[in-house]
Design a protein around this motif. Structure first.
Motif, PDB file in Angstrom:
ATOM      1  N   GLY A   1       0.816  -1.210   0.000  1.00 16.32           N
ATOM      2  CA  GLY A   1       0.000   0.000   0.000  1.00 16.32           C
ATOM      3  C   GLY A   1       0.849   1.259   0.000  1.00 16.32           C
ATOM      4  O   GLY A   1       0.544   2.237  -0.696  1.00 16.32           O
TER       5      GLY A   1
ATOM      6  N   ASN B   1      -5.663  11.681  -2.400  1.00 14.45           N
ATOM      7  CA  ASN B   1      -5.920  10.494  -1.577  1.00 14.45           C
ATOM      8  C   ASN B   1      -4.666   9.722  -1.184  1.00 14.45           C
ATOM      9  O   ASN B   1      -4.583   9.231  -0.051  1.00 14.45           O
ATOM     10  CB  ASN B   1      -6.880   9.552  -2.321  1.00 14.45           C
ATOM     11  CG  ASN B   1      -8.251  10.163  -2.507  1.00 14.45           C
ATOM     12  OD1 ASN B   1      -8.623  11.117  -1.822  1.00 14.45           O
ATOM     13  ND2 ASN B   1      -9.010   9.627  -3.457  1.00 14.45           N
TER      14      ASN B   1
ATOM     15  N   GLY C   1      -2.722   7.538   2.313  1.00 17.49           N
ATOM     16  CA  GLY C   1      -2.104   6.216   2.318  1.00 17.49           C
ATOM     17  C   GLY C   1      -0.666   6.232   2.816  1.00 17.49           C
ATOM     18  O   GLY C   1      -0.224   5.288   3.466  1.00 17.49           O
TER      19      GLY C   1
ATOM     20  N   VAL D   1     -11.100  -0.375   3.991  1.00 17.39           N
ATOM     21  CA  VAL D   1     -11.762  -1.225   3.006  1.00 17.39           C
ATOM     22  C   VAL D   1     -13.059  -0.581   2.528  1.00 17.39           C
ATOM     23  O   VAL D   1     -13.446  -0.732   1.360  1.00 17.39           O
ATOM     24  CB  VAL D   1     -11.998  -2.643   3.578  1.00 17.39           C
ATOM     25  CG1 VAL D   1     -13.262  -2.727   4.426  1.00 17.39           C
ATOM     26  CG2 VAL D   1     -12.043  -3.684   2.473  1.00 17.39           C
TER      27      VAL D   1
ATOM     28  N   CYS E   1     -11.923   2.093   0.052  1.00 18.53           N
ATOM     29  CA  CYS E   1     -11.518   1.435  -1.186  1.00 18.53           C
ATOM     30  C   CYS E   1     -12.723   0.963  -1.991  1.00 18.53           C
ATOM     31  O   CYS E   1     -12.729   1.046  -3.222  1.00 18.53           O
ATOM     32  CB  CYS E   1     -10.594   0.259  -0.884  1.00 18.53           C
ATOM     33  SG  CYS E   1      -8.930   0.725  -0.358  1.00 18.53           S
ATOM     34  N   THR E   2     -13.746   0.462  -1.303  1.00 15.89           N
ATOM     35  CA  THR E   2     -14.956   0.007  -1.991  1.00 15.89           C
ATOM     36  C   THR E   2     -15.627   1.173  -2.712  1.00 15.89           C
ATOM     37  O   THR E   2     -16.081   1.033  -3.859  1.00 15.89           O
ATOM     38  CB  THR E   2     -15.933  -0.626  -0.985  1.00 15.89           C
ATOM     39  OG1 THR E   2     -15.307  -1.747  -0.361  1.00 15.89           O
ATOM     40  CG2 THR E   2     -17.208  -1.082  -1.677  1.00 15.89           C
TER      41      THR E   2
ATOM     42  N   MET F   1     -13.544   1.957  -5.722  1.00 13.39           N
ATOM     43  CA  MET F   1     -13.771   0.956  -6.766  1.00 13.39           C
ATOM     44  C   MET F   1     -15.026   1.287  -7.557  1.00 13.39           C
ATOM     45  O   MET F   1     -15.032   1.260  -8.796  1.00 13.39           O
ATOM     46  CB  MET F   1     -13.912  -0.424  -6.136  1.00 13.39           C
ATOM     47  CG  MET F   1     -12.679  -0.975  -5.481  1.00 13.39           C
ATOM     48  SD  MET F   1     -13.095  -2.497  -4.575  1.00 13.39           S
ATOM     49  CE  MET F   1     -11.768  -2.541  -3.381  1.00 13.39           C
TER      50      MET F   1
ATOM     51  N   CYS G   1      -3.630   1.689  -7.768  1.00  8.54           N
ATOM     52  CA  CYS G   1      -4.805   1.729  -6.879  1.00  8.54           C
ATOM     53  C   CYS G   1      -5.308   0.320  -6.615  1.00  8.54           C
ATOM     54  O   CYS G   1      -5.650  -0.029  -5.475  1.00  8.54           O
ATOM     55  CB  CYS G   1      -5.921   2.566  -7.500  1.00  8.54           C
ATOM     56  SG  CYS G   1      -5.519   4.307  -7.729  1.00  8.54           S
ATOM     57  N   CYS G   2      -5.359  -0.505  -7.656  1.00  9.82           N
ATOM     58  CA  CYS G   2      -5.811  -1.882  -7.489  1.00  9.82           C
ATOM     59  C   CYS G   2      -4.905  -2.641  -6.519  1.00  9.82           C
ATOM     60  O   CYS G   2      -5.385  -3.449  -5.720  1.00  9.82           O
ATOM     61  CB  CYS G   2      -5.842  -2.592  -8.841  1.00  9.82           C
ATOM     62  SG  CYS G   2      -7.113  -1.976  -9.979  1.00  9.82           S
TER      63      CYS G   2
ATOM     64  N   TRP H   1      -5.879  -1.595  -3.120  1.00 11.97           N
ATOM     65  CA  TRP H   1      -7.162  -2.210  -2.755  1.00 11.97           C
ATOM     66  C   TRP H   1      -6.944  -3.623  -2.249  1.00 11.97           C
ATOM     67  O   TRP H   1      -7.475  -4.011  -1.205  1.00 11.97           O
ATOM     68  CB  TRP H   1      -8.098  -2.257  -3.961  1.00 11.97           C
ATOM     69  CG  TRP H   1      -8.489  -0.922  -4.513  1.00 11.97           C
ATOM     70  CD1 TRP H   1      -8.321   0.308  -3.925  1.00 11.97           C
ATOM     71  CD2 TRP H   1      -9.108  -0.684  -5.776  1.00 11.97           C
ATOM     72  NE1 TRP H   1      -8.798   1.293  -4.738  1.00 11.97           N
ATOM     73  CE2 TRP H   1      -9.282   0.718  -5.890  1.00 11.97           C
ATOM     74  CE3 TRP H   1      -9.524  -1.495  -6.827  1.00 11.97           C
ATOM     75  CZ2 TRP H   1      -9.875   1.312  -7.008  1.00 11.97           C
ATOM     76  CZ3 TRP H   1     -10.104  -0.910  -7.950  1.00 11.97           C
ATOM     77  CH2 TRP H   1     -10.279   0.472  -8.032  1.00 11.97           C
TER      78      TRP H   1
ATOM     79  N   THR I   1      -5.305  -3.709   1.166  1.00 10.22           N
ATOM     80  CA  THR I   1      -6.218  -3.280   2.233  1.00 10.22           C
ATOM     81  C   THR I   1      -7.233  -4.365   2.559  1.00 10.22           C
ATOM     82  O   THR I   1      -7.564  -4.587   3.732  1.00 10.22           O
ATOM     83  CB  THR I   1      -6.944  -1.986   1.822  1.00 10.22           C
ATOM     84  OG1 THR I   1      -5.974  -0.978   1.499  1.00 10.22           O
ATOM     85  CG2 THR I   1      -7.835  -1.482   2.942  1.00 10.22           C
TER      86      THR I   1
END
Length: 212
Positions: A40, A88, A92, A128, A131-132, A135, A149-150, A153, A156
């Motif tokens: 991450g 963002n 992180g 999470v 992240c959802t 997504m 980013c993936c 995700w 996380t």
């Protein structure tokens, strides 16, 4: 901490563990925190650098912009990329760094209080959830994906489910015996299923593009 009705009597060492005010973790769990935190953090660092370059040069194309779908540039230019008023990935840089520090502390034998574990669990739950949302925005509003980013995700999601498993198995979170048993034996199923669902959503969202 009260026992679940119908549960077998606790062994002496289990009783001692319940009465203890601090809880440690195994090396595998600690390394999981270090590894997922590192993934991450790396993703956040690369995206932050590319964001700075994009601010300096609006025509800059990030290295992970491979095609119309896998386009980090589209993600970085979106409003969702600065939902809190700043990029963002800067969030992180802080949070994933904290996770690495916690994992390193556990590797050195640290034992943490219940409130600390629950705070970590709440933090990964927020992660999470965020992240959802990202997504959903990527798939259905921005219409692009970012490989970094993936990666964040996935890290996380794995982090969240294993931290949740730990807090449940150590009785830091109340749960029925069957749930604790499931987490003890099949924790890996939940992140695999979670990531698999996301993969299917990505596949079906751009099915025509992938198969053309």
């Amino acid at each position: 901490m009260t026992r679940v009705e119908g549960e077998a009597p606790l062994a002496r060492d289990e009783v001692a563990e319940e009465r203890d005010t601090t809880v440690g973790a195994g090396r595998a769990f600690a390394w999981m925190l270090v590894a997922t935190g590192a993934v991450g953090l790396l993703a956040a660092w690369v995206i932050t650098l590319d964001k700075f370059r994009l601010l300096e040069d609006p025509n800059f194309t990030p290295g992970c912009s491979l095609n119309p779908v896998v386009s980090c540039g589209n993600i970085m230019k979106s409003e969702q990329a600065s939902v809190f008023g700043f990029p963002n990935p800067m969030l992180g840089l802080v949070t994933y760094g904290m996770v690495i520090a916690i994992g390193a502390a556990l590797l050195s034998g640290a034992r943490l209080r219940r409130w600390y574990w629950l705070g970590l669990n709440a933090g990964t739950l927020f992660g999470v959830g965020f992240c959802t949302w990202l997504m959903h925005q990527s798939l259905y509003t921005i219409n692009s994906l970012c490989l970094w980013c993936c990666s964040a995700w996935v890290a996380t999601i794995v982090m969240f489910w294993y931290v949740t498993s730990h807090t449940v198995r150590k009785r830091l979170l109340p749960a029925p015996v069957a749930v604790r048993g499931f987490f003890g034996e099949f924790t890996w199923v939940l992140p695999v299923l979670h990531i698999g669902i996301i993969g299917m959503l990505i596949l079906t969202r751009w099915w025509d593009f992938w198969t053309s």
